[in-house]
Design a protein around this motif. Structure first.
Motif, mmCIF file in Angstrom:
data_model
loop_
_atom_site.group_PDB
_atom_site.id
_atom_site.type_symbol
_atom_site.label_atom_id
_atom_site.label_comp_id
_atom_site.label_asym_id
_atom_site.label_seq_id
_atom_site.Cartn_x
_atom_site.Cartn_y
_atom_site.Cartn_z
ATOM 1 N N GLU A 1 0.526 -1.563 -0.303
ATOM 2 C CA GLU A 1 0.033 0.447 -0.253
ATOM 3 C C GLU A 1 0.726 0.958 0.063
ATOM 4 O O GLU A 1 0.786 2.872 -0.604
ATOM 5 C CB GLU A 1 -0.753 0.358 1.065
ATOM 6 C CG GLU A 1 -2.033 -0.816 1.254
ATOM 7 C CD GLU A 1 -3.031 -1.296 0.360
ATOM 8 O OE1 GLU A 1 -2.754 0.241 -0.093
ATOM 9 O OE2 GLU A 1 -3.484 -2.598 -0.303
ATOM 10 N N TYR B 1 1.477 6.307 -6.406
ATOM 11 C CA TYR B 1 0.994 7.707 -7.219
ATOM 12 C C TYR B 1 1.709 8.891 -7.239
ATOM 13 O O TYR B 1 1.293 9.320 -8.218
ATOM 14 C CB TYR B 1 -0.519 7.220 -7.098
ATOM 15 C CG TYR B 1 -1.353 6.107 -7.604
ATOM 16 C CD1 TYR B 1 -0.951 5.587 -8.606
ATOM 17 C CD2 TYR B 1 -1.510 4.580 -6.358
ATOM 18 C CE1 TYR B 1 -1.519 4.551 -8.577
ATOM 19 C CE2 TYR B 1 -2.216 4.184 -6.263
ATOM 20 C CZ TYR B 1 -2.250 3.490 -8.137
ATOM 21 O OH TYR B 1 -2.905 2.798 -8.687
ATOM 22 N N GLN C 1 -4.815 9.910 -4.972
ATOM 23 C CA GLN C 1 -4.725 8.711 -4.475
ATOM 24 C C GLN C 1 -3.863 8.514 -3.973
ATOM 25 O O GLN C 1 -3.900 7.775 -2.787
ATOM 26 C CB GLN C 1 -4.222 8.657 -6.374
ATOM 27 C CG GLN C 1 -5.080 6.602 -6.210
ATOM 28 C CD GLN C 1 -5.868 6.158 -6.146
ATOM 29 O OE1 GLN C 1 -7.345 6.855 -6.115
ATOM 30 N NE2 GLN C 1 -6.290 5.218 -5.477
ATOM 31 N N GLU D 1 -4.203 6.168 -0.700
ATOM 32 C CA GLU D 1 -3.457 4.923 -0.659
ATOM 33 C C GLU D 1 -2.419 4.640 1.463
ATOM 34 O O GLU D 1 -2.333 3.493 1.891
ATOM 35 C CB GLU D 1 -1.983 4.238 -0.901
ATOM 36 C CG GLU D 1 -1.942 4.256 -2.327
ATOM 37 C CD GLU D 1 -3.193 2.913 -2.984
ATOM 38 O OE1 GLU D 1 -3.551 2.468 -2.143
ATOM 39 O OE2 GLU D 1 -4.059 2.877 -4.062
ATOM 40 N N HIS E 1 -5.076 3.415 3.093
ATOM 41 C CA HIS E 1 -4.873 1.582 3.445
ATOM 42 C C HIS E 1 -4.002 1.508 3.877
ATOM 43 O O HIS E 1 -4.180 0.586 5.104
ATOM 44 C CB HIS E 1 -4.688 1.770 1.766
ATOM 45 C CG HIS E 1 -5.693 2.023 0.957
ATOM 46 N ND1 HIS E 1 -5.914 1.743 -0.176
ATOM 47 C CD2 HIS E 1 -7.208 3.054 0.945
ATOM 48 C CE1 HIS E 1 -7.178 2.307 -0.827
ATOM 49 N NE2 HIS E 1 -7.906 2.919 -0.371
ATOM 50 N N GLU F 1 -3.098 -2.160 -9.811
ATOM 51 C CA GLU F 1 -4.887 -2.293 -8.767
ATOM 52 C C GLU F 1 -5.747 -3.254 -9.095
ATOM 53 O O GLU F 1 -5.712 -4.368 -8.339
ATOM 54 C CB GLU F 1 -5.937 -0.856 -9.417
ATOM 55 C CG GLU F 1 -5.375 0.282 -8.790
ATOM 56 C CD GLU F 1 -5.032 0.186 -7.010
ATOM 57 O OE1 GLU F 1 -5.663 -0.414 -6.313
ATOM 58 O OE2 GLU F 1 -4.438 1.327 -6.844
ATOM 59 N N VAL G 1 -2.808 -5.228 -7.467
ATOM 60 C CA VAL G 1 -3.356 -5.022 -5.518
ATOM 61 C C VAL G 1 -4.730 -5.910 -5.401
ATOM 62 O O VAL G 1 -4.057 -6.418 -4.303
ATOM 63 C CB VAL G 1 -3.528 -3.852 -5.216
ATOM 64 C CG1 VAL G 1 -3.795 -3.340 -3.767
ATOM 65 C CG2 VAL G 1 -2.065 -3.053 -5.495
ATOM 66 N N GLN H 1 -11.504 -2.345 -3.325
ATOM 67 C CA GLN H 1 -10.660 -2.532 -4.699
ATOM 68 C C GLN H 1 -11.492 -3.034 -6.155
ATOM 69 O O GLN H 1 -11.098 -1.937 -7.199
ATOM 70 C CB GLN H 1 -9.784 -4.002 -4.869
ATOM 71 C CG GLN H 1 -8.357 -3.523 -4.171
ATOM 72 C CD GLN H 1 -7.942 -2.966 -4.075
ATOM 73 O OE1 GLN H 1 -7.503 -1.997 -3.646
ATOM 74 N NE2 GLN H 1 -7.247 -2.833 -5.808
ATOM 75 N N GLU I 1 -11.401 0.901 -6.818
ATOM 76 C CA GLU I 1 -9.932 1.591 -7.790
ATOM 77 C C GLU I 1 -9.587 1.106 -8.951
ATOM 78 O O GLU I 1 -9.461 1.656 -9.909
ATOM 79 C CB GLU I 1 -9.289 0.843 -6.160
ATOM 80 C CG GLU I 1 -8.709 1.344 -4.915
ATOM 81 C CD GLU I 1 -8.306 2.262 -5.087
ATOM 82 O OE1 GLU I 1 -6.450 1.946 -5.082
ATOM 83 O OE2 GLU I 1 -8.284 3.706 -4.575
HETATM 84 FE FE1 FEO Z 1 -4.446 0.193 -1.771
HETATM 85 FE FE2 FEO Z 1 -5.154 1.612 -4.520
HETATM 86 O O1 FEO Z 1 -5.411 -0.226 -3.248
#
Ligand code: FEO
Length: 162
Positions: A17, A24, A46, A50, A53, A94, A97, A127, A130
């Motif tokens: 993450e 990004y 973005q 993250e 997250h 993504e 992920v 997700q 995303e």
């Molecule tokens: Fe944390 Fe873009 O997934």
């Protein structure tokens, strides 16, 4: 306490993450260098998302009485051949992920770690969003083709992200 196998996977996901945040931010810097301020703003937001997250997983490990293990974050890509290439990269990232999250959900279920499974449900839903938002931008860029004015309209639109 979290079983070692799950704890290792969660710590690895914190790194993933934070790598996403780094990637990004690198994309944001690329757009800044092209004077595409709206795309840069979108990617900066973005990147911040993250970080939140990573902290959700971090807090879960702390609440379970375990140790967060932070490891080094790899250097992200710094240059792309086009705006579309950046968003295709983001979309593919993504998808990767999503696969990682699903693997931990399966492992947590197998280990009967229902608390981790429940915590990860938020990520499963996130997700979907995303992937969808990155793909939507890729599709718009494809429709736009080589149009510079269309690109500026999209740049303006993405600059409004809250
Ligand atoms: Fe944390 Fe873009 O997934």
């Amino acid at each position: 306490m979290i079983k070692k196998k799950i704890l290792d996977a969660l710590n690895k996901q914190i790194n993933a993450e934070l790598y996403s945040a780094y990637l990004y931010l690198s994309m944001s810097a690329y757009f800044e260098s092209k004077n595409l301020k709206g795309f840069a703003h979108w990617m900066r937001k973005q990147s911040k998302e993250e970080q939140t997250h990573a902290m959700k997983i971090y807090d879960h490990i702390v609440e379970r009485g375990d140790l967060v293990n932070l490891t080094s974050i790899g250097a992200p890509t710094a240059d792309w051949k086009s705006v579309q290439a950046v968003f295709e990269h983001a979309y593919n990232h993504e998808r990767k992920v999503t696969g990682m999250i699903h693997d931990i959900v399966e492992a947590a279920r197998a280990e009967k770690d229902y608390a981790t499974e429940a915590m990860l449900q938020w990520f499963v839903n996130e997700q979907v969003e995303e992937e969808a938002q990155a793909d939507e931008i890729v599709q718009k860029l494809k429709m736009n083709g080589e149009s510079k004015s269309g690109l500026l309209v999209l740049d303006h639109h993405l600059g409004k992200r809250e």
